[in-house]
Enzyme design. Structure first.
Site, PDB file in Angstrom:
ATOM      1  NE  ARG A  70      -3.935   0.326   2.455  1.00 55.22           N
ATOM      2  CZ  ARG A  70      -4.219   0.683   3.653  1.00 55.22           C
ATOM      3  NH1 ARG A  70      -4.286  -0.151   4.541  1.00 55.22           N
ATOM      4  NH2 ARG A  70      -4.643   1.667   3.456  1.00 55.22           N
ATOM      5  CG  ASP A  87     -10.147  -0.381   3.416  1.00 61.79           C
ATOM      6  OD1 ASP A  87      -8.764  -1.435   2.932  1.00 61.79           O
ATOM      7  OD2 ASP A  87     -10.917  -1.061   3.360  1.00 61.79           O
ATOM      8  CG  ASP A 101      -3.652   2.052   9.608  1.00 59.33           C
ATOM      9  OD1 ASP A 101      -4.092   2.521   8.673  1.00 59.33           O
ATOM     10  OD2 ASP A 101      -4.543   1.051   9.350  1.00 59.33           O
TER      11      ASP A 101
END
Lengths: 718, 670
Positions: free
Chosen positions: B475, B491, B580
């Site tokens: 990502r 997302d 994250d």
């Protein structure tokens, strides 16, 4: 007696009463006196021209008429240069004493003509460039004609070109200078060092401890931090005006324009040309020039003739190879043309390398990598090349284009070594004016969140609204992070209330009385402010809750370089009137906060008081308005950042909100505020205010969450 | 008549007196030979024949037809061009081979070795290496180690000694040693290191101690370094030179020994020609402006660090002038100097690892030549170790230098939508994002096991599909297709309205170096477990923003992929929920600031798991992968996250005004 005095005052009336004999006598006497007075008056004005004409005769002399000094053959010779010299060992800094302006004083020895025992001159008396150089120093702030106050001495003996001087005799001439003292604090300028056969890279004249500003130093002769590496001046700079050319791709990618290049280097260059074709051009001197053409200003490739230095503007990169000497005048020509120099001269110390960042304007390639030059250059992105082209031209304009520029840069470097705390910064040396103008250097650039324990100091500006003031004090004192309260009593005609009458609060309360009723008193950096955070609050702002103020302080901690305030305002461009307009309506944007209630760093008080541009500070004091707009301009200009408006809109008691008093008053106020914005924008020369569409609220503001668990529940209540 | 005549005579004589008084001065001036008035120096004469003087160099002179061949390096003088062979470094960049340690007795070199091995520079292969690193040490008998076999005159060798070199090998070898003497230091070839204390931390290291920008009002003005170590306080009123024993016969009561403590002073005066202790670093860490008096040693990393921005270097022979200059220094200058000390400490000096990486980065810069770090990158936050020149050569392309460059972030963004394992094409989301007037392109990162759909919705902006490798770290890969500085990371399960996207992007433009997002997590120290933990519960504070819907600068993809230790990227590939946290760690470590939270309109539905078993957002449960936060803290060497209590809302957010006046109306729908 009294009567006669009266008569005397009356003057001519007296005369007819006298006898003729006396009359003639007196008239003659008066005429003489009158003449005398006129003559005196003439003298008062005359002498200046007499003096300047005297100066004229003193200054305008011929170089050929300077005094001759005969050097005996056995007069002393200084030691050779001491390679271990550094400023702290060989330079007598005591002579530079203390100077409040942090500027060294330079003395120039008067011009003499030196001859040896046989009467043969030691050198050409002075060259055009050295005369220019000494004139530039003499015209600068560095110059002093008092040898006792000088910190640096510049001999008038011209050693710019070693080939024009007799080494031993020149050294003898240096040694007999009145303050020579082993050459301490003496500065010699030399652009063409060395001579056949081995061409030393520094001046061969023995000079003991003297500083050398030399063109063409190598790492072995350059005394880092002591000598100054200077450019070899190109006389073409003055002869040919090449206008600045916009950066971008040019006809030739790589150009070699030097006339005498070592055969081995030429072979390499020609190999490059053969390999890469059109984009590489290797020129040589012209052999078949017709009469009357200056060979210095022409270059040839086979039978093509090119104009030099104009041709340099057609190339992106220009080769600067070392010749017999490391320093080459072509470097200056190349920079002038905005062509990026590709310096191929191992161990060469680039001009002013102590302060100039050559990585931004040149490419240095080791000699053994010469065959890779093309691929090395091709790997540089186009944007960077354009940046380098701009930088090259700027270096030329600032430090290469004239003998004066070279001389002043050299003295500035030495000055910066002696007064390092007042030295010119990297940015000032290296950033082109356009970058200097656009860039912002935030005085609070370090990202950190000050500790909450520090608290803030509330400053209340008041005139005579005691009742309202006391209410504000009581309200503000409820804020947990308040650490001190400062009341600025701006009324000179009335004493502040007695101590016993003030509200009792938990933090120290101090009253400052001012000498004059000025708005700028609110932003004075009082010694009493001990915290970094300052809350400026008007004496009628009673509607802010303790939660709101505490939250405002928390927001300031996260954004300590910004103005953090409650009521927000906006500036707009009025297309009809073609000027700025002040806006206080409920808009979606904010560019200012009112300082009737705002947190900010105390450093901005210092800036407001001492560094406000132009006459803004006095203007605000005279008009008794817009101090808050001025503060918004100042902070936005110095940080380049927008304000932060905290918490929802409330009904504030402020001039423009009280529409009840009459629409006209409101309108006058708006017009005045708009005038302020236009005035300040013109003084700042730009509109520094930044418009944003956000405001700061507590994380859980109006969220579906139990109110009692929120840190700042009491926010936005009307 | 008689009195009349008398008075006339009186008047006449008075006039004469006046005449003489007026006349005498100019007459005097004429009598005395003309002298330049004071304050107007005579200067260099203007020669009548100045125009006829000849130039210093005549065309055609000197005879340039016989230039010398390259000079061989003389004596011990080496320079980069002559003594380093860069041909081996092409292609791979700087690859370092560490010469085996002969006596593995001391621990320090072992630790350095270990830290190097995890960095990107290390190579186990001599033939691949362009730099051979030698860590000298003394054996038990205190004798210098013999030179290793590869030596060959020391070309492309770097001797790195963190303590003043005991075994000096010069010649063609580069020497990186602590505080080298300025006399033997070869600028542009050797590297000057700081003098580190024995117990300097290997990783992470203590942050700078400055807590506020301006000096505390109670702070001491001047602290003087003692020869034995420690600091002595000197008052501002001390007119006598406070560092000279001779003029300080009567010690004042306020002069107390501070021992080993770090000074809380504005200026830290460090006399002495040789650094005996690590005073310099102590001052730097404390945010006390170092004032060095005639140092005869090279300042650490002086090749790239502009020390005039953080320290004062003055001549010891002018003590009064130095003190006066310090006293008169403008507050603005003091502010910048203090802040610069902290930045430099944090960026290059706080750990042994940083010192070594900085050394190698300097050598790498020499190899790169024109594409090396610029001075701006070295000397302004976040520092050259975090600003990779491989990303771009233009400072405007980084998120950090907009102010210095006088430029602005561009007004367009690229949306990068990650479609996870079982994901469906996020049609609604694509429409919402494409509706933003700031959207430049949409990129779909397809990491689903399902086949790619044939048709994608028609959008006004170009839509590109990238096939991922089903790794979480994918990502944050710096895809070359990303054409804007700003990335909106999404997302497939995120639900956003166009208005939310617009507002968040406008906020990001004000904070281009931070992450701007909608959903937040908060970290806290868990006493019971003795470690860090994080929670997705609604709270008054937050320190992380979920990258399932967040704006950030494209540069963080480059940093994530090329600068994070491999171990961390492997960790998130194994535990995708940690991705994250890692991104927030990275950005916080670079910016030292919290992320920015903006409001989300309607309540977000049960948040989408990133991967099967991902964290439940907004739910009561703790996000999974609690352990990864502690592993990251260990790897970073400290906890970089910073908490914030602020949310940025539109100016009229939920204000009692007509909805018609509000620009971001849909954010207020319940």
């Amino acid at each position: 007696m009294c009567a006669s005095v009266k008569y005397n005052i009356r003057g001519p009336a007296l005369i007819p009463r006298m006898k003729t004999k006396h009359r003639i006598y007196y008239i003659t006497l008066f005429s003489i006196v009158l003449l005398g007075l006129i003559a005196t008056g003439m003298f008062q004005f005359w002498p200046h021209s007499i003096e300047s004409s005297g100066d004229w005769s003193v200054e305008k002399r011929s170089v050929r008429d300077v005094p001759v000094v005969r050097l005996p053959a056995e007069s002393p010779i200084p030691e050779r240069g001491d390679l271990s010299c550094r400023m702290h060992t060989c330079f007598d800094v005591y002579r530079c004493g203390f100077n409040p302006k942090n500027k060294i004083k330079v003395y120039i020895y008067s011009l003499k003509k030196y001859v040896d025992d046989a009467g043969v001159p030691v050198s050409n008396t002075i060259s055009r460039e050295y005369n220019e150089l000494l004139t530039a120093i003499s015209d600068s702030d560095y110059y002093t004609d008092d040898i006792n106050r000088a910190c640096l001495f510049v001999p008038s003996i011209d050693v710019l070109n070693q080939n024009t001087v007799r080494i031993k005799e020149t050294a003898q001439a240096l040694a007999q200078l009145s303050r020579w003292d082993r050459g301490t604090n003496h500065l010699l300028f030399n652009m063409l060092p060395g001579g056949p056969p081995d061409y030393n890279t520094a001046l061969d004249v023995p000079r003991d401890r003297a500083l050398l500003a030399g063109g063409g130093f190598s790492t072995w002769t350059y005394r880092q931090g002591y000598d100054v590496s200077i450019p070899v001046y190109s006389p073409l700079s003055a002869e040919v005006a090449l206008p600045e050319k916009a950066p971008g791709a040019r006809r030739y990618f790589l150009l070699s324009s030097q006339m005498s290049v070592h055969p081995e280097f030429r072979e390499e260059l020609e190999a490059l040309q053969a390999k890469h074709g059109e984009s590489v051009l290797v020129l040589d001197k012209c052999t078949n020039l017709s009469e009357g053409m200056l060979s210095v200003r022409r270059r040839c490739y086979q039978h093509q003739v090119f104009d030099y230095p104009q041709l340099l503007q057609e190339a992106t990169f220009c080769v600067v190879l070392r010749g017999t000497r490391l320093g080459q005048a072509v470097l200056s020509d190349v920079l002038q043309a905005g062509c990026v120099p590709v310096v191929i001269a191992d161990s060469y110390i680039l001009p002013f390398s102590e302060v100039l960042d050559w990585k931004r304007a040149s490419v240095v390639v080791p000699e053994e990598k010469m065959s890779d030059v093309y691929s090395i250059l091709r790997s540089i992105p186009q944007r960077q090349i354009e940046e380098m082209q701009r930088q090259a031209r700027w270096f030329w304009e600032a430090y290469f284009q004239s003998i004066k520029a070279i001389a002043l840069a050299t003295l500035q470097i030495i000055n910066d070594r002696i007064y390092p705390y007042a030295a010119i910064s990297y940015e000032e040396w290296n950033d082109p004016p356009a970058v200097k103008w656009a860039s912002v250097s935030n005085p609070l650039f370090l990202p950190l969140i000050p500790p909450q324990s520090q608290g803030f100091t509330a400053i209340v500006l008041t005139y005579d609204r005691v009742e309202s003031l006391f209410r504000v004090i009581t309200e503000v004192s409820k804020v947990p992070s308040l650490s001190k309260l400062l009341v600025v009593w701006n009324n000179q005609n009335k004493n502040p209330p007695e101590e016993s009458l003030w509200p009792k609060i938990r933090v120290p309360l101090k009253v400052v009385r001012t000498a004059e009723n000025k708005l700028s008193n609110r932003f004075f950096p009082y010694d009493e402010i001990e915290t970094e955070a300052v809350l400026a609050i008007d004496d009628d702002i009673i509607m802010l809750t303790s939660d709101e103020l505490q939250f405002g302080y928390e927001v300031w901690r996260e954004f300590p370089d910004r103005l953090v305030g409650y009521p927000g305002r906006l500036h707009l461009w009025d297309h009809e009137m073609n000027k700025w307009k002040y806006e206080s309506e409920w808009t979606n944007e904010v560019s200012m906060v009112l300082t009737g209630a705002a947190f900010y760093h105390k450093y901005f008080n210092y800036l407001y008081t001492y560094k406000m541009p132009g006459d803004i500070k006095n203007w605000v004091d005279a008009h008794m308005n817009c101090e808050d707009i001025a503060m918004n301009f100042l902070v936005a200009n110095v940080t380049g950042k927008a304000v932060i408006k905290v918490t929802p809109r409330k009904k504030f008691k402020c001039p423009e909100c009280t529409a009840i008093d009459g629409l006209s008053l409101d309108q006058t106020h708006m017009v005045e505020r708009s005038e302020c914005i236009n005035k300040f924008a013109s003084v700042f020369g730009t509109m520094p205010l930044k418009v944003v569409e956000h405001r700061a609220d507590p994380v859980l503001y109006k969220d579906d969450f139990p109110e009692k668990l929120k840190s700042f529940p009491n926010i936005g209540s009307l | 008549m008689q009195p009349c005549r008398k008075s006339l005579w009186l008047a006449l004589s008075a006039s004469w007196l006046l005449l003489i008084l007026l006349g005498i001065c100019p007459l005097f001036r004429l009598a005395v030979p003309p002298k330049p008035p004071p304050g107007h120096p005579q200067g260099w004469p203007h020669w009548l024949d100045a125009a006829f003087l000849s130039s210093f160099s005549q065309p055609g002179e000197p005879p340039e037809d016989a230039p010398q061949l390259p000079q061989a390096p003389r004596g011990s003088s080496c320079s980069w061009g002559t003594c380093f062979d860069t041909s081996k470094c092409r292609g791979n960049g700087l690859k370092v081979f560490v010469l085996p340690l002969a006596s593995p007795t001391s621990e320090a070199p072992q630790r350095i070795l270990a830290s190097l091995e995890t960095s990107g520079y290390h190579t186990p292969n001599t033939s691949e290496a362009c730099l051979l690193l030698f860590l000298p040490s003394l054996d038990q008998r205190g004798v210098c180690q013999p030179l290793p076999p590869h030596w060959s005159a020391g070309k492309n060798h770097l001797v790195l000694s963190l303590h003043p070199a005991l075994c000096t090998h010069r010649g063609q070898v580069m020497v990186a040693e602590a505080s080298p003497s300025a006399d033997i230091f070869r600028p542009g070839f050797d590297v000057a290191l700081p003098l580190l204390p024995e117990d300097h931390p290997l990783q992470g290291g203590a942050p700078g101690q400055l807590q506020q920008h301006s000096p505390h009002s109670g702070a001491v003005w001047l602290a003087v370094a003692e020869e034995r170590g420690g600091w002595r306080i000197a008052g501002i009123q001390d007119s006598a030179c406070p560092w000279d024993e001779h003029c300080d016969l009567h010690p004042r009561p306020q002069q107390t020994q501070l021992g080993e403590m770090l000074p809380n002073a504005t200026f830290c005066l460090i006399p002495g020609h040789r650094p005996a202790t690590s005073h310099f670093l102590q001052a730097l860490q404390a945010g006390c402006i170092p004032v060095l008096l005639s140092p005869r040693w090279e300042l650490p990393f002086s090749e790239v660090i502009d020390w005039t921005k953080a320290a004062i270097i003055a001549d010891e022979r002018l003590p009064q002038q130095v003190l006066a200059a310090l006293r008169e220094m403008l507050p603005g200058r003091i502010l910048t100097l203090r802040q610069q000390t902290q930045f430099l400490w944090n960026a290059y000096f706080s750990s042994v690892e940083k010192v070594i990486h900085t050394t190698l980065e300097i050598i790498q810069d020499r190899i790169w030549g024109a594409s090396a770090h610029s001075s701006l990158l070295w000397n302004s936050p976040p520092g050259a170790l975090l600003a990779l020149p491989t990303f771009s050569m233009s400072p405007q392309d980084f998120p950090f230098y907009f102010l210095q460059q006088g430029s602005h972030p561009e007004s367009r963004f690229s949306a990068l939508i990650w479609v996870g394992a079982l994901g469906q094409p996020p049609l609604k989301l694509i429409q919402a994002v494409a509706g933003s007037r700031h959207c430049a392109q949409i990129l779909i990162l397809w990491s689903s096991e399902k086949p790619l759909p044939d048709r994608w919705p028609k959008t006004t902006v170009p839509l590109t599909v990238i096939e991922g490798h089903r790794k979480a770290s994918d990502r944050f890969f710096p895809y070359s297709t990303i054409s804007t500085s700003a990335i909106l990371s999404l997302d497939a399960h995120s639900t956003l309205s166009t208005s939310e996207v617009d507002f968040a992007f406008v906020v990001w433009q004000s904070f281009p170096e931070r992450i701007v997002g909608f959903l937040t997590w908060n970290h806290s120290w868990d006493e019971a477990r003795g470690g860090w933990s994080y929670s997705a519960k609604m709270a008054n504070e937050f320190s992380m923003v979920l990258t399932t819907a967040a704006f950030y600068h494209r540069y963080y993809h480059t940093l994530f992929t090329h600068s994070l230790p491999k171990a961390l990227r492997t960790l998130v590939d194994e535990t995708p929920t940690c991705v994250d946290v890692l991104m927030n760690f990275l950005v916080a470590a670079v910016t030292k600031l919290p992320p920015i939270k903006v409001p989300c309109g309607r309540k977000h539905p049960e948040p989408a798991p990133l991967a099967p078993g991902g964290p439940g957002l907004g739910s009561e449960t703790q996000p999974l992968g609690q352990d990864c936060i502690n592993r990251m803290v260990a790897e970073f060497g400290h906890m970089p996250l910073v908490s914030s209590r602020v949310r940025l809302d539109p100016v009229l957010f939920k204000d009692p005004v007509s909805v018609q006046r509000k620009k971001y109306r849909s954010l207020e729908k319940p």
